[in-house]
Motif scaffolding. Sequence first.
Motif, PDB file in Angstrom:
ATOM      1  N   LEU A 146      -0.043   6.622  -6.917  1.00 52.77           N
ATOM      2  CA  LEU A 146      -1.225   5.880  -7.352  1.00 52.77           C
ATOM      3  C   LEU A 146      -2.302   5.906  -6.280  1.00 52.77           C
ATOM      4  CD1 LEU A 146       0.625   2.784  -8.843  1.00 52.77           C
ATOM      5  CD2 LEU A 146      -0.225   4.797 -10.080  1.00 52.77           C
ATOM      6  N   ARG A 147      -3.556   5.827  -6.725  1.00 45.07           N
ATOM      7  CA  ARG A 147      -4.665   5.726  -5.785  1.00 45.07           C
ATOM      8  C   ARG A 147      -4.862   4.252  -5.449  1.00 45.07           C
ATOM      9  NH1 ARG A 147     -10.931   7.766  -5.746  1.00 45.07           N
ATOM     10  NH2 ARG A 147     -11.143   6.543  -7.647  1.00 45.07           N
ATOM     11  N   ALA A 148      -4.620   3.907  -4.199  1.00 43.32           N
ATOM     12  CA  ALA A 148      -4.730   2.519  -3.739  1.00 43.32           C
ATOM     13  C   ALA A 148      -5.655   2.486  -2.539  1.00 43.32           C
ATOM     14  CB  ALA A 148      -3.353   1.961  -3.367  1.00 43.32           C
ATOM     15  N   LEU A 194       2.730   1.653  -3.418  1.00 39.66           N
ATOM     16  CA  LEU A 194       1.887   2.139  -4.512  1.00 39.66           C
ATOM     17  C   LEU A 194       1.575   3.616  -4.344  1.00 39.66           C
ATOM     18  CD1 LEU A 194      -0.567  -0.892  -4.817  1.00 39.66           C
ATOM     19  CD2 LEU A 194       1.228  -0.257  -6.435  1.00 39.66           C
ATOM     20  N   ARG A 195       1.279   4.020  -3.128  1.00 42.25           N
ATOM     21  CA  ARG A 195       0.963   5.433  -2.896  1.00 42.25           C
ATOM     22  C   ARG A 195       2.194   6.314  -3.095  1.00 42.25           C
ATOM     23  NH1 ARG A 195      -3.101   4.531   2.335  1.00 42.25           N
ATOM     24  NH2 ARG A 195      -4.961   4.054   1.075  1.00 42.25           N
ATOM     25  N   ALA A 255      -6.080  -0.996  -6.767  1.00 43.80           N
ATOM     26  CA  ALA A 255      -5.410   0.278  -7.023  1.00 43.80           C
ATOM     27  C   ALA A 255      -5.552   0.620  -8.502  1.00 43.80           C
ATOM     28  CB  ALA A 255      -3.938   0.199  -6.633  1.00 43.80           C
ATOM     29  N   GLU A 256      -5.392   1.904  -8.796  1.00 42.54           N
ATOM     30  CA  GLU A 256      -5.521   2.390 -10.164  1.00 42.54           C
ATOM     31  C   GLU A 256      -4.143   2.586 -10.790  1.00 42.54           C
ATOM     32  OE1 GLU A 256      -7.726   5.953  -9.581  1.00 42.54           O
ATOM     33  OE2 GLU A 256      -9.668   4.928  -9.462  1.00 42.54           O
ATOM     34  N   LEU A 302       0.826  -1.202   0.000  1.00 38.26           N
ATOM     35  CA  LEU A 302       0.000   0.000   0.000  1.00 38.26           C
ATOM     36  C   LEU A 302       0.866   1.261   0.000  1.00 38.26           C
ATOM     37  CD1 LEU A 302      -3.081   0.569   0.086  1.00 38.26           C
ATOM     38  CD2 LEU A 302      -2.867   0.749   2.567  1.00 38.26           C
ATOM     39  N   ARG A 339      -6.623  -5.528  -9.399  1.00 34.31           N
ATOM     40  CA  ARG A 339      -6.498  -6.224  -8.131  1.00 34.31           C
ATOM     41  C   ARG A 339      -5.066  -6.716  -7.970  1.00 34.31           C
ATOM     42  NH1 ARG A 339      -8.768 -12.146  -6.720  1.00 34.31           N
ATOM     43  NH2 ARG A 339      -6.751 -12.613  -7.697  1.00 34.31           N
ATOM     44  N   LEU A 355      -5.734  -6.090  -2.560  1.00 33.78           N
ATOM     45  CA  LEU A 355      -6.111  -4.691  -2.544  1.00 33.78           C
ATOM     46  C   LEU A 355      -6.278  -4.239  -3.983  1.00 33.78           C
ATOM     47  CD1 LEU A 355      -3.593  -2.593  -3.435  1.00 33.78           C
ATOM     48  CD2 LEU A 355      -2.761  -3.208  -1.182  1.00 33.78           C
TER      49      LEU A 355
END
Length: 372
Positions: free
Chosen positions: A299-301, A294-295, A312-313, A291, A347, A310
């Motif tokens: 990215l939006r997770a 990715l952030r 995420a985009e 998480l 996913r 999880l």
Amino acid sequence: MRLHPRTQAARESIFPKMSQLALRLGAVNLGQGFPSNPPPAFLLEAVGRALGRYDQYAPPAGLPMLREALAEEFAVAPEAVVVTSGATEAIHVLLQSLVGPGDEVVVLEPFFDVYLPDAFLAGAEARLVRLELGEAGFQLDLAALEAAITRRTRVLLLNTPMNPTGLVFGEEALRAMADLARKHDLFLISDEVYDELYYGERPRRLREFAPERTFTVGSAGKRLEATGYRVGWIVGPEEYMPVLAGMRQWTSFSAPSPLQAGVAEALRVARREGFYEALREGYRQRRGLLLSGLRALGLRAFAPQGTYFLMAELPGWDAFTLVEAARVALIPASAFYREDPPPYLFRFAFCKSEEELSLALERLARVVNSPA
């Protein structure tokens, strides 16, 4: 000559397809949800002891020792338990038993991919209730859920903790679902294969609010990190269980006997020795690693409340281009929606080693700001 139209439901799933592609390309496989960890030693030892002792057919309802172990966990009689060849078979048997042509099954969207084909094969129609996706993640609109119920609805099928969203339904939502089921005289199928993977307080079970109409589906593969063992179960109202056992004898007849015996022993050890607490803590750490990584890439997770998934985009990417460019395999949201999935939503499975997760983040960092 032609095959029957029902074979439309048997098209190859993207999950094994993506795993095969990951293997061919040497990609980090965060797509299909099988753990990198080996099963716990106490499970392997229990199965080893069962080999040579439990090698013939088990009863269709399951080995008595496993039904008894599960009955202890769920505080029911063993007669309220039917063992299946994985949770997938449990869902199939339940829908074959509860619905038929002209009936409807209400399913929450995004959904695990077996739900709609199984409803179709039973002759029923799936009515979808889409979860709302906002900045805080996925949310269920209970008014929309009730609006989806018609005179033809027979079953409400939910998954909690939920694949792919990681959502865990709280007491208010579960109680509301139970109330709707009584009001409209519905059966409830609660797919709880990730019941030991949650990151807050222990969630309530739907059957606590409507035991007379709830069928709980579970999985040893998810609990014990042995997805290939294919040992699942249904816990439900005792009066219906002999019929479900009869139905499943026409699918696989029985789950593998030595694996049932090993799981029966291992479930008690897992509870006694705190295995699930350690499992959750390990996944909590890996969830945080993925998480935050990715952030950090901008990215939006969405933080999951349960499961080892999880969402995420990844703007500008599709799954097949991404696995070629970044050597990271993911499952696109389209696998979990009937139509119009949220764009660029994927996913991620974090049931992998920290080394694999870190490598995936490194590879994604090289391409994430360079859309294909």
